[in-house]
Design a protein around this motif. Structure first.
Motif, PDB file in Angstrom:
ATOM      1  N   UNK A  79      -5.916 -16.379   8.009  1.00 17.84           N
ATOM      2  CA  UNK A  79      -5.878 -16.130   6.574  1.00 17.84           C
ATOM      3  C   UNK A  79      -4.965 -17.126   5.866  1.00 17.84           C
ATOM      4  N   UNK A  80      -3.912 -17.582   6.521  1.00 18.54           N
ATOM      5  CA  UNK A  80      -3.050 -18.616   5.930  1.00 18.54           C
ATOM      6  C   UNK A  80      -3.830 -19.920   5.743  1.00 18.54           C
ATOM      7  N   UNK A  81      -4.582 -20.319   6.766  1.00 16.98           N
ATOM      8  CA  UNK A  81      -5.371 -21.542   6.656  1.00 16.98           C
ATOM      9  C   UNK A  81      -6.405 -21.412   5.544  1.00 16.98           C
ATOM     10  N   UNK A  82      -7.044 -20.261   5.449  1.00 15.88           N
ATOM     11  CA  UNK A  82      -8.086 -20.068   4.444  1.00 15.88           C
ATOM     12  C   UNK A  82      -7.507 -20.054   3.023  1.00 15.88           C
ATOM     13  N   UNK A  83      -6.383 -19.374   2.837  1.00 11.09           N
ATOM     14  CA  UNK A  83      -5.801 -19.259   1.495  1.00 11.09           C
ATOM     15  C   UNK A  83      -5.154 -20.555   1.046  1.00 11.09           C
ATOM     16  N   UNK A  84      -4.360 -21.182   1.926  1.00 10.94           N
ATOM     17  CA  UNK A  84      -3.524 -22.306   1.514  1.00 10.94           C
ATOM     18  C   UNK A  84      -4.222 -23.648   1.630  1.00 10.94           C
ATOM     19  N   UNK A  85      -5.137 -23.805   2.566  1.00 14.56           N
ATOM     20  CA  UNK A  85      -5.780 -25.105   2.777  1.00 14.56           C
ATOM     21  C   UNK A  85      -7.214 -25.123   2.269  1.00 14.56           C
ATOM     22  N   UNK A  86      -7.987 -24.106   2.625  1.00 13.05           N
ATOM     23  CA  UNK A  86      -9.381 -24.054   2.194  1.00 13.05           C
ATOM     24  C   UNK A  86      -9.548 -23.418   0.817  1.00 13.05           C
ATOM     25  N   UNK A  87      -8.478 -22.811   0.296  1.00 11.22           N
ATOM     26  CA  UNK A  87      -8.491 -22.169  -1.024  1.00 11.22           C
ATOM     27  C   UNK A  87      -9.560 -21.094  -1.104  1.00 11.22           C
ATOM     28  N   UNK A  88      -9.679 -20.303  -0.027  1.00 14.54           N
ATOM     29  CA  UNK A  88     -10.592 -19.175  -0.015  1.00 14.54           C
ATOM     30  C   UNK A  88      -9.905 -17.941  -0.585  1.00 14.54           C
ATOM     31  N   UNK A  89     -10.718 -16.919  -0.836  1.00  9.96           N
ATOM     32  CA  UNK A  89     -10.174 -15.629  -1.247  1.00  9.96           C
ATOM     33  C   UNK A  89      -9.660 -14.925   0.006  1.00  9.96           C
ATOM     34  N   UNK A  90      -8.344 -14.941   0.208  1.00 16.30           N
ATOM     35  CA  UNK A  90      -7.741 -14.344   1.402  1.00 16.30           C
ATOM     36  C   UNK A  90      -6.314 -13.935   1.064  1.00 16.30           C
ATOM     37  N   UNK A  91      -5.772 -13.055   1.903  1.00 16.07           N
ATOM     38  CA  UNK A  91      -4.382 -12.614   1.708  1.00 16.07           C
ATOM     39  C   UNK A  91      -3.730 -12.394   3.064  1.00 16.07           C
ATOM     40  N   UNK A  92      -2.924 -13.371   3.534  1.00 19.43           N
ATOM     41  CA  UNK A  92      -2.242 -13.205   4.830  1.00 19.43           C
ATOM     42  C   UNK A  92      -1.142 -12.149   4.745  1.00 19.43           C
ATOM     43  N   UNK A  93      -1.025 -11.362   5.767  1.00 19.44           N
ATOM     44  CA  UNK A  93       0.036 -10.360   5.867  1.00 19.44           C
ATOM     45  C   UNK A  93       0.934 -10.746   7.032  1.00 19.44           C
ATOM     46  N   UNK A  94       2.089 -11.331   6.693  1.00 20.83           N
ATOM     47  CA  UNK A  94       3.051 -11.663   7.745  1.00 20.83           C
ATOM     48  C   UNK A  94       4.078 -10.543   7.843  1.00 20.83           C
ATOM     49  N   UNK A  95       5.117 -10.767   8.621  1.00 25.89           N
ATOM     50  CA  UNK A  95       6.098  -9.708   8.854  1.00 25.89           C
ATOM     51  C   UNK A  95       6.829  -9.311   7.575  1.00 25.89           C
ATOM     52  N   UNK A  96       7.062 -10.272   6.655  1.00 27.48           N
ATOM     53  CA  UNK A  96       7.720  -9.946   5.388  1.00 27.48           C
ATOM     54  C   UNK A  96       6.830  -9.076   4.525  1.00 27.48           C
ATOM     55  N   UNK A  97       5.568  -9.475   4.372  1.00 29.67           N
ATOM     56  CA  UNK A  97       4.639  -8.729   3.529  1.00 29.67           C
ATOM     57  C   UNK A  97       4.436  -7.318   4.081  1.00 29.67           C
ATOM     58  N   UNK A  98       4.225  -7.204   5.387  1.00 29.90           N
ATOM     59  CA  UNK A  98       4.024  -5.890   5.980  1.00 29.90           C
ATOM     60  C   UNK A  98       5.222  -4.980   5.802  1.00 29.90           C
ATOM     61  N   UNK A  99       6.415  -5.523   5.986  1.00 36.85           N
ATOM     62  CA  UNK A  99       7.632  -4.717   5.849  1.00 36.85           C
ATOM     63  C   UNK A  99       7.799  -4.231   4.414  1.00 36.85           C
ATOM     64  N   UNK A 100       7.548  -5.094   3.440  1.00 42.43           N
ATOM     65  CA  UNK A 100       7.699  -4.717   2.037  1.00 42.43           C
ATOM     66  C   UNK A 100       6.693  -3.652   1.657  1.00 42.43           C
ATOM     67  N   UNK A 101       5.441  -3.815   2.082  1.00 47.18           N
ATOM     68  CA  UNK A 101       4.394  -2.849   1.729  1.00 47.18           C
ATOM     69  C   UNK A 101       4.706  -1.462   2.269  1.00 47.18           C
ATOM     70  N   UNK A 102       5.243  -1.393   3.478  1.00 41.76           N
ATOM     71  CA  UNK A 102       5.576  -0.091   4.058  1.00 41.76           C
ATOM     72  C   UNK A 102       6.783   0.505   3.356  1.00 41.76           C
ATOM     73  N   UNK A 103       7.801  -0.278   3.100  1.00 44.96           N
ATOM     74  CA  UNK A 103       9.012   0.253   2.476  1.00 44.96           C
ATOM     75  C   UNK A 103       8.767   0.706   1.047  1.00 44.96           C
ATOM     76  N   UNK A 104       7.937  -0.021   0.313  1.00 44.59           N
ATOM     77  CA  UNK A 104       7.647   0.374  -1.062  1.00 44.59           C
ATOM     78  C   UNK A 104       6.670   1.537  -1.130  1.00 44.59           C
ATOM     79  N   UNK A 105       6.020   1.846  -0.025  1.00 46.20           N
ATOM     80  CA  UNK A 105       5.067   2.940  -0.022  1.00 46.20           C
ATOM     81  C   UNK A 105       3.665   2.535  -0.397  1.00 46.20           C
ATOM     82  N   UNK A 106       3.381   1.229  -0.442  1.00 43.66           N
ATOM     83  CA  UNK A 106       2.028   0.772  -0.768  1.00 43.66           C
ATOM     84  C   UNK A 106       1.054   1.092   0.366  1.00 43.66           C
ATOM     85  N   UNK A 107       1.560   1.123   1.592  1.00 40.34           N
ATOM     86  CA  UNK A 107       0.750   1.470   2.749  1.00 40.34           C
ATOM     87  C   UNK A 107       1.254   2.802   3.290  1.00 40.34           C
TER      88      UNK A 107
END
Length: 501
Positions: free
Chosen positions: A52-80
């Motif tokens: 998803x990183x390659x698709x979003x940042x290089x190929x400019x596709x519709x994608x959303x990578x979830x790395x350890x920072x994103x996953x941690x924030x989503x759980x702590x904020x209650x989004x997931x």
């Protein structure tokens, strides 16, 4: 790990040559996004996040990578949402979170309607947020602008409220007995001796009153420091100041935080042990909405603050340097050396002669007074150039504002070791900015208040590494820019330790 990665890279390159005749992936730009994703996932060693990183940042596709920072924030904020936690386990005590792929599959149907640019900005802003505020261990919750909506903060705050009161709230006995004598940190002069004795409120009352009743003592809870630690090192120009009105402020939504905390306690069956708990939730103030945090050790060495000059793109000092990327939010900067300062110096230069009395300059190269006079006479100063990170990496992947701060700069390795001479007339009218130097972004922002972090992002920059323009590779910072506390030998002065090396 290096052997395993090398084997996978060689295997992938051989596959490319066999299937496509050359080591080239540009053809992926002309393939449908779904097929490009399937091909990348078929590569041994690439996971969903990397694809998803390659698709979003290089190929400019519709994608959303979830790395350890994103996953941690989503759980702590209650989004997931999480499944019910085991009994007596609170959210802020969780060490393991759901698998990143599961979080990505949950988020994508809710994000797929956003455009590519918004997905890209959300991705790198959440990574920045995870490094500045929502770190894995000891997150900076008290300065976080999202704490009013954060389940993690509500959990930690409720836990702190239900803990034992602080030591200053405790007392030894109820002072209802008229025979009890109170002493409040006053000096008692003993007429039978020469010295003075210190008496305090927790001194045994039977020692002075003659009443030998037992003392009722309550256990003390661990001491906690709730003060926000502020640490600033000496700046190059002490007269520098900025207009605070230009910095926007983020106000904590107290009503939202109060309701969020109530909901958390009800959902997790948190028992209210104190009668004033419900009142505290309603009457809570921004100053009280904080979690007790331990006092930071060596906080003065977490970051080194320097005042620098902002260079326009047409400045003569930038001749021979790469043209700044058009969309780079950071300009070139110039950090001025103190007279007599060296690349490996960590202490301010000192005066080693009596030139003020004799009028003669000494020959020492590290004498502050004489070097200052020499620079004044020559109308020149010494400086180190700071390069914007996107310009240094030519705006290429993975530097698209994702794995580096949007306000990050690199210290030019050459001018960090051998400073360049700058005529004073070239910097007289230039605007000045603040740069925080440190070993990493999380340590730089640790302990700072919300306003201080805002100021750094709106009016300042961060720098955690040098950059060698010749080989285009990162380099460690020199000591004059920042000397980490991890390199200080215990029991010895930093200068003495480095001299032995």
């Amino acid at each position: 790990m290096n052997n395993m990665l090398a084997e996978r890279i060689k295997e992938f390159l051989n596959r490319l040559v066999t299937d496509h005749g050359s080591i080239d992936l540009e053809w992926l730009r002309d393939v449908q996004p779904d097929k490009a994703k399937d091909f990348l996932l078929s590569i041994r060693g690439l996971g969903l996040k990397s694809v998803e990183c390659v698709r979003l940042l290089t190929l400019h596709h519709m994608a959303f990578p979830v790395d350890t920072n994103v996953g941690r924030i989503c759980v702590r904020l209650g989004w997931v949402p999480l499944q019910p936690l085991p009994e007596s386990l609170q959210l802020h005590l969780l060490e393991m979170y759901p698998m990143l792929e599961h979080i990505q599959k949950y988020l994508w149907p809710r994000l797929c309607k956003l455009d590519q640019r918004t997905l890209y900005e959300l991705h790198y802003q959440m990574i920045t947020f995870g490094k500045v505020f929502c770190t894995k261990s000891k997150p900076n919750c008290n300065s976080c602008p999202m704490r009013a909506e954060c389940k993690h903060f509500a959990s930690a705050f409720a836990s702190a409220r239900l803990a034992l009161p602080a030591p200053e709230e405790k007392c030894l006995v109820t002072l209802e007995d008229p025979n009890v004598v109170e002493f409040s940190h006053q000096t008692y002069i003993n007429s039978g001796s020469v010295g003075q004795l210190e008496w305090s409120a927790n001194y045994p009352k039977h020692a002075v009153s003659g009443n030998h009743q037992p003392i009722i003592e309550e256990p003390l809870s661990p001491e906690c420091e709730t003060e926000n630690i502020e640490a600033h090192e000496g700046a190059i120009e002490d007269f520098f100041c900025e207009e605070s009105d230009e910095i926007p402020t983020i106000n904590l939504n107290i009503e939202e935080f109060t309701q969020n905390l109530k909901d958390y306690m009800q959902a997790n069956n948190v028992e209210i042990e104190y009668a004033d708990m419900s009142k505290a939730l309603v009457a809570i103030t921004p100053d009280a909405a904080s979690i007790p945090t331990p006092k930071l050790k060596n906080v003065n060495r977490l970051r080194t603050e320097h005042q620098v000059y902002e260079l326009p793109d047409s400045h003569p000092l930038l001749e021979g340097f790469e043209q700044r990327e058009p969309d780079d939010p950071c300009p070139y900067l110039l950090s001025i050396w103190t007279p007599g300062e060296t690349a490996q110096s960590i202490d301010a230069p000192k005066t080693f002669c009596d030139s003020g009395e004799t009028g003669r300059l000494c020959g020492s190269s590290i004498c502050f007074s004489c070097n200052n006079i020499r620079e004044m006479q020559a109308q020149k100063v010494r400086g180190t150039l700071l390069i914007p990170c996107r310009t240094a990496m030519r705006g290429s992947f993975p530097l698209n504002g994702t794995y580096f701060q949007v306000n990050e700069v690199f210290a030019d390795h050459c001018s960090s070791q051998n400073p360049i001479d700058v005529p004073r007339s070239w910097i007289w009218d230039l605007p000045r900015r603040t740069v925080y130097f440190g070993t990493s972004v999380p340590t730089i922002f640790r302990g700072l208040t919300t306003e201080e972090i805002q100021r750094c992002f709106w009016r300042g920059f961060v720098c955690v590494r040098g950059f060698d323009r010749t080989v285009r590779a990162p380099r460690p910072l020199y000591a004059r820019l920042h000397f980490p506390v991890s390199k200080v030998v215990r029991g010895k002065k930093p200068g003495a330790a480095r001299a032995e090396e």
